[in-house]
Every structure is written in C-alpha cells, then in structure tokens.
Design a protein around this motif. Structure first.
Motif, PDB file in Angstrom:
ATOM      1  N   THR A  39      15.130 -25.062 -36.679  1.00 53.88           N
ATOM      2  CA  THR A  39      14.216 -25.372 -36.829  1.00 53.88           C
ATOM      3  C   THR A  39      14.698 -26.756 -38.008  1.00 53.88           C
ATOM      4  N   THR A  40      15.278 -26.425 -38.722  1.00 53.52           N
ATOM      5  CA  THR A  40      15.295 -28.027 -39.017  1.00 53.52           C
ATOM      6  C   THR A  40      15.460 -29.063 -38.013  1.00 53.52           C
ATOM      7  N   PHE A  41      16.869 -28.853 -37.032  1.00 51.97           N
ATOM      8  CA  PHE A  41      17.264 -29.699 -36.196  1.00 51.97           C
ATOM      9  C   PHE A  41      15.771 -30.177 -35.632  1.00 51.97           C
ATOM     10  N   HIS A  42      15.004 -29.325 -34.982  1.00 50.20           N
ATOM     11  CA  HIS A  42      13.106 -29.558 -34.373  1.00 50.20           C
ATOM     12  C   HIS A  42      12.493 -30.189 -34.727  1.00 50.20           C
ATOM     13  N   ALA A  43      12.752 -30.153 -36.586  1.00 45.08           N
ATOM     14  CA  ALA A  43      11.543 -30.657 -37.250  1.00 45.08           C
ATOM     15  C   ALA A  43      11.815 -32.087 -37.595  1.00 45.08           C
ATOM     16  N   MET A  44      12.806 -31.876 -38.297  1.00 42.14           N
ATOM     17  CA  MET A  44      13.599 -33.831 -38.204  1.00 42.14           C
ATOM     18  C   MET A  44      13.022 -34.643 -37.050  1.00 42.14           C
ATOM     19  N   LEU A  45      13.630 -33.566 -35.584  1.00 42.18           N
ATOM     20  CA  LEU A  45      14.067 -34.683 -34.641  1.00 42.18           C
ATOM     21  C   LEU A  45      12.878 -35.320 -33.670  1.00 42.18           C
ATOM     22  N   LEU A 105       7.422 -36.308 -23.930  1.00 42.26           N
ATOM     23  CA  LEU A 105       8.565 -36.158 -23.499  1.00 42.26           C
ATOM     24  C   LEU A 105       9.014 -34.707 -24.529  1.00 42.26           C
ATOM     25  N   VAL A 106       9.731 -35.297 -25.635  1.00 42.39           N
ATOM     26  CA  VAL A 106      10.225 -34.303 -26.825  1.00 42.39           C
ATOM     27  C   VAL A 106       8.993 -33.080 -27.066  1.00 42.39           C
ATOM     28  N   ILE A 107       8.151 -33.355 -27.322  1.00 41.12           N
ATOM     29  CA  ILE A 107       7.048 -32.146 -27.489  1.00 41.12           C
ATOM     30  C   ILE A 107       6.800 -31.067 -26.301  1.00 41.12           C
ATOM     31  N   PHE A 108       7.046 -32.257 -25.414  1.00 44.79           N
ATOM     32  CA  PHE A 108       6.664 -31.081 -24.102  1.00 44.79           C
ATOM     33  C   PHE A 108       8.310 -30.362 -23.811  1.00 44.79           C
ATOM     34  N   ILE A 109       9.132 -30.526 -23.631  1.00 45.06           N
ATOM     35  CA  ILE A 109      10.440 -30.008 -23.563  1.00 45.06           C
ATOM     36  C   ILE A 109      10.718 -28.660 -24.576  1.00 45.06           C
ATOM     37  N   MET A 110      10.941 -29.704 -25.850  1.00 47.66           N
ATOM     38  CA  MET A 110      10.955 -28.757 -27.141  1.00 47.66           C
ATOM     39  C   MET A 110      10.622 -27.682 -27.359  1.00 47.66           C
ATOM     40  N   GLY A 111       9.237 -27.760 -26.861  1.00 48.45           N
ATOM     41  CA  GLY A 111       7.936 -26.678 -27.235  1.00 48.45           C
ATOM     42  C   GLY A 111       8.305 -26.210 -26.176  1.00 48.45           C
ATOM     43  N   GLY A 112       8.661 -25.234 -25.419  1.00 48.51           N
ATOM     44  CA  GLY A 112       9.187 -24.911 -23.945  1.00 48.51           C
ATOM     45  C   GLY A 112      10.126 -24.148 -24.737  1.00 48.51           C
ATOM     46  N   ILE A 126      10.322 -20.012 -25.090  1.00 49.68           N
ATOM     47  CA  ILE A 126      11.581 -19.195 -25.068  1.00 49.68           C
ATOM     48  C   ILE A 126      12.153 -18.058 -25.852  1.00 49.68           C
ATOM     49  N   PRO A 127      11.739 -18.423 -27.389  1.00 49.46           N
ATOM     50  CA  PRO A 127      11.326 -17.098 -27.458  1.00 49.46           C
ATOM     51  C   PRO A 127      10.396 -15.704 -27.825  1.00 49.46           C
ATOM     52  N   LEU A 184      -1.806 -23.097 -24.191  1.00 53.12           N
ATOM     53  CA  LEU A 184      -1.576 -22.829 -23.207  1.00 53.12           C
ATOM     54  C   LEU A 184      -2.845 -23.166 -22.385  1.00 53.12           C
ATOM     55  N   CYS A 185      -4.618 -23.080 -23.655  1.00 49.33           N
ATOM     56  CA  CYS A 185      -5.587 -23.005 -22.070  1.00 49.33           C
ATOM     57  C   CYS A 185      -6.270 -23.904 -23.317  1.00 49.33           C
ATOM     58  N   PRO A 186      -6.187 -25.136 -22.742  1.00 53.15           N
ATOM     59  CA  PRO A 186      -6.810 -26.577 -22.724  1.00 53.15           C
ATOM     60  C   PRO A 186      -8.245 -26.078 -23.518  1.00 53.15           C
ATOM     61  N   SER A 187      -9.183 -26.666 -23.971  1.00 58.80           N
ATOM     62  CA  SER A 187     -10.592 -26.490 -24.087  1.00 58.80           C
ATOM     63  C   SER A 187     -10.961 -27.549 -23.027  1.00 58.80           C
ATOM     64  N   ALA A 188     -12.077 -27.087 -23.114  1.00 56.98           N
ATOM     65  CA  ALA A 188     -13.386 -28.541 -22.534  1.00 56.98           C
ATOM     66  C   ALA A 188     -13.467 -29.760 -22.927  1.00 56.98           C
TER      67      ALA A 188
END
Length: 314
Positions: free
Chosen positions: A152-158, A197-204, A209-210, A260-264
């Motif tokens: 979590t430290t790595f992800h938030a810092m990135l 791009l980082v938000i998309f990859i790290m979000g997955g 994955i968890p 995952l369910c974007p609003s109009a």
C-alpha cells in the motif's frame, strides 16, 4: 499550453456535498455523529482485542488492523469535510491535497489486502482445521500485515509522485468533498496519460486481484463444506465467515458501484454518494457487524466490564 496561461496553484477549493443551505446544520450534525461513532466503535474493537487474551488469535490480529485502517481511512476525509462545512471558503492547501491523496488510497488498499488475509485465515480454519495453528503461525500473520503495508505504501506513493509532477491551471475547483485523483487529473494542464495508465493498471492489481482471491477462498470453503454436508458444519461456517462476508460485500459493493458501473452524464452526485458510502458508512458499520454478529467479541466485552467492576469493588 503556454506558460502565460498557467498559474502556480497554492490551494484547491472543495465544493463539498450537494446540500441545500437550510439542511446544512442537520447534515453537519449527522456526519459528526457518524464520524464519532466510527472512531469509538473501531477504538473499542482495538482495545478489546488488546486487553482480552482470548482474542489473541490470527483472525483478531487482522481484525484489529482492519479497525485501525477503517479509523484512519475515515479520518483522512471526514474531519476536513466537517471543517469546510463550517468555513466560508472550503479550501485545502496544495500540500494538504497531496497528503490527503496519499493516505486515501493507502488506507483503502490496506483494507483490501487485510480482507484478503482474513479470507485466507477463514479458508485455513475451515478447510484445514487440524493444521490451523501450524499454518497460521504468528510469523505468517505478521508477515501478511507487513506485506500489506509495504504494497500500500508503494501504491500510494506512486500515485502521489505522479500527481506532484503535473501542472495545474487557474481552475482549482474540485467538485468533491476530498482530493479525488480523477477530479485532480481533470484540472491538470499537463499530459495525464501516464497517470491514467498507472491508475488503470494498479487499480486492477490492488482491487480486482484481491477481490478474486477472496472469491477463490470462499469457493474452496463452500466446496469443502459440500463434501461433508451437515447442518452443524453449515452453521459453523456461516458463524465463522458471516461477518467477514458482510464487510467484503459492503467494501467491494460500493467500489464496484462507483468504478465499474459509471453513471450517466458523468454525474458527480452519484460519485459523491458512493464515495460517502465507503469513506463514512462502511467504516462506521464494520464495528457493529463484528461486534453484534460475533460471539467472541461480545464475550470479550462482558469479561472486560466484569473485570473492571471486580477491580472497582475490591
């Protein structure tokens, strides 16, 4: 964009919640009460686990860390929201915004990883009960908690470092009650492709994955129960996993509904409501779920109060 059209942004303005002026005081009192309930409820769980030796087990080690994460996660945004609701200019300094943006994914991701550790603990307890104490050793439990903190430290810092390199224009109004990453990216003047791009990859990696690991754990648990079907075994499994499943449903349900369910029409109202769900409501409900549905927690509460009464009379 030329340098003449850019300014150095020293603070951002948080629009907050879409509340009518006549309802302002009512919602302020409501959010204050919810935050105080969150603090007291999670602190109570942490103190009970600390004081009662019966709760010094792997599951309650993870639960105490989950309560700490919930407490901090709510504290990242709600105190500032309450302060801004009483302020004529609901602003946050640039540094404070980056700090909030760092701790928001930190404690959110930490909760996600801790829920995975708790799911693994329940999997071992039900599928390998005779080897539970050997597998879930104190060393493994502490390692899982430490690994969760490192990731979590790595992800938030990135995300924070990538956001700090961006330039911001004169528009500094954030249509939210905290410094949300997506809202900040819309205000940036410089290229945000790397950030997105980082938000998309790290979000997955930190959400999908968890969540899949938790699903896999419960698939194995259900499969193990069905091999030896019995009413007693089903009741034991439900009592063991019911609280954890409730928390998982609350946590991931709101995240799935938001991302995952974007609003109009990119409705900010829906985003704000869903954000309130997982920053205020979920951390407040978790202590009630684990205390009201958990026999061990209710027993620990009784033992602690009985011990205090005995000491006061002696």
């Amino acid at each position: 964009m030329s340098g003449e059209n850019q300014t150095i942004v020293s603070e951002f303005l948080l629009l907050g919640l879409p509340i009518e002026p006549e309802q302002h005081n009512l919602f302020y009192a409501l959010f204050l009460a919810m935050y105080l309930t969150t603090v007291m409820g999670n602190m109570l769980i942490i103190i009970l686990i600390r004081l009662d030796s019966h709760l010094h087990t792997p599951m309650y080690l993870f639960l105490s860390n989950l309560s700490f994460s919930d407490l901090c996660f709510s504290s990242v945004t709600i105190p500032k929201l309450l302060q801004n609701m009483q302020s004529q200019v609901p602003s946050i300094p640039y540094g404070g915004c980056l700090t909030q943006m760092y701790f928001f994914p930190f404690f959110g991701d930490l909760e996600s990883f801790l829920l995975v550790a708790m799911a693994y603990d329940r999997y071992v307890a039900i599928c390998f009960p005779l080897h539970y104490t050997t597998i879930m050793s104190p060393q493994l439990c502490l390692s899982l908690v430490a690994l969760s903190g490192v990731l979590t430290t790595f992800h938030a810092m990135l995300h924070t470092l990538l956001m700090a390199r961006l330039s911001f224009c004169a528009d500094n109004v954030i249509p939210h009650f905290f410094c949300d990453m997506s809202a900040l990216l819309k205000l940036a003047c410089s290229d945000t492709q790397v950030n997105e791009l980082v938000i998309f990859i790290m979000g997955g990696l930190v959400i999908v994955i968890p969540f899949l690991l938790i699903i896999m754990s419960y698939v194995r648990i259900i499969s193990s129960i069905l091999k030896v079907p019995s009413a007693r075994g089903i009741r034991k499994a439900f009592s063991t996993c019911g609280s954890h499943l409730s928390v998982v449903s609350l946590f991931y349900g709101t995240i799935i509904g938001l991302y995952l369910c974007p609003s109009a029409n990119n409705s900010t109202i829906k985003d704000t409501v869903m954000a309130m769900m997982y920053t205020v409501v979920t951390p407040m409900l978790n202590p009630f779920i684990y205390s009201l549905r958990n026999r061990d927690m209710k027993g620990a509460l009784g033992r602690v109060f009985c011990k205090r009464k005995t000491l006061s009379f002696s």
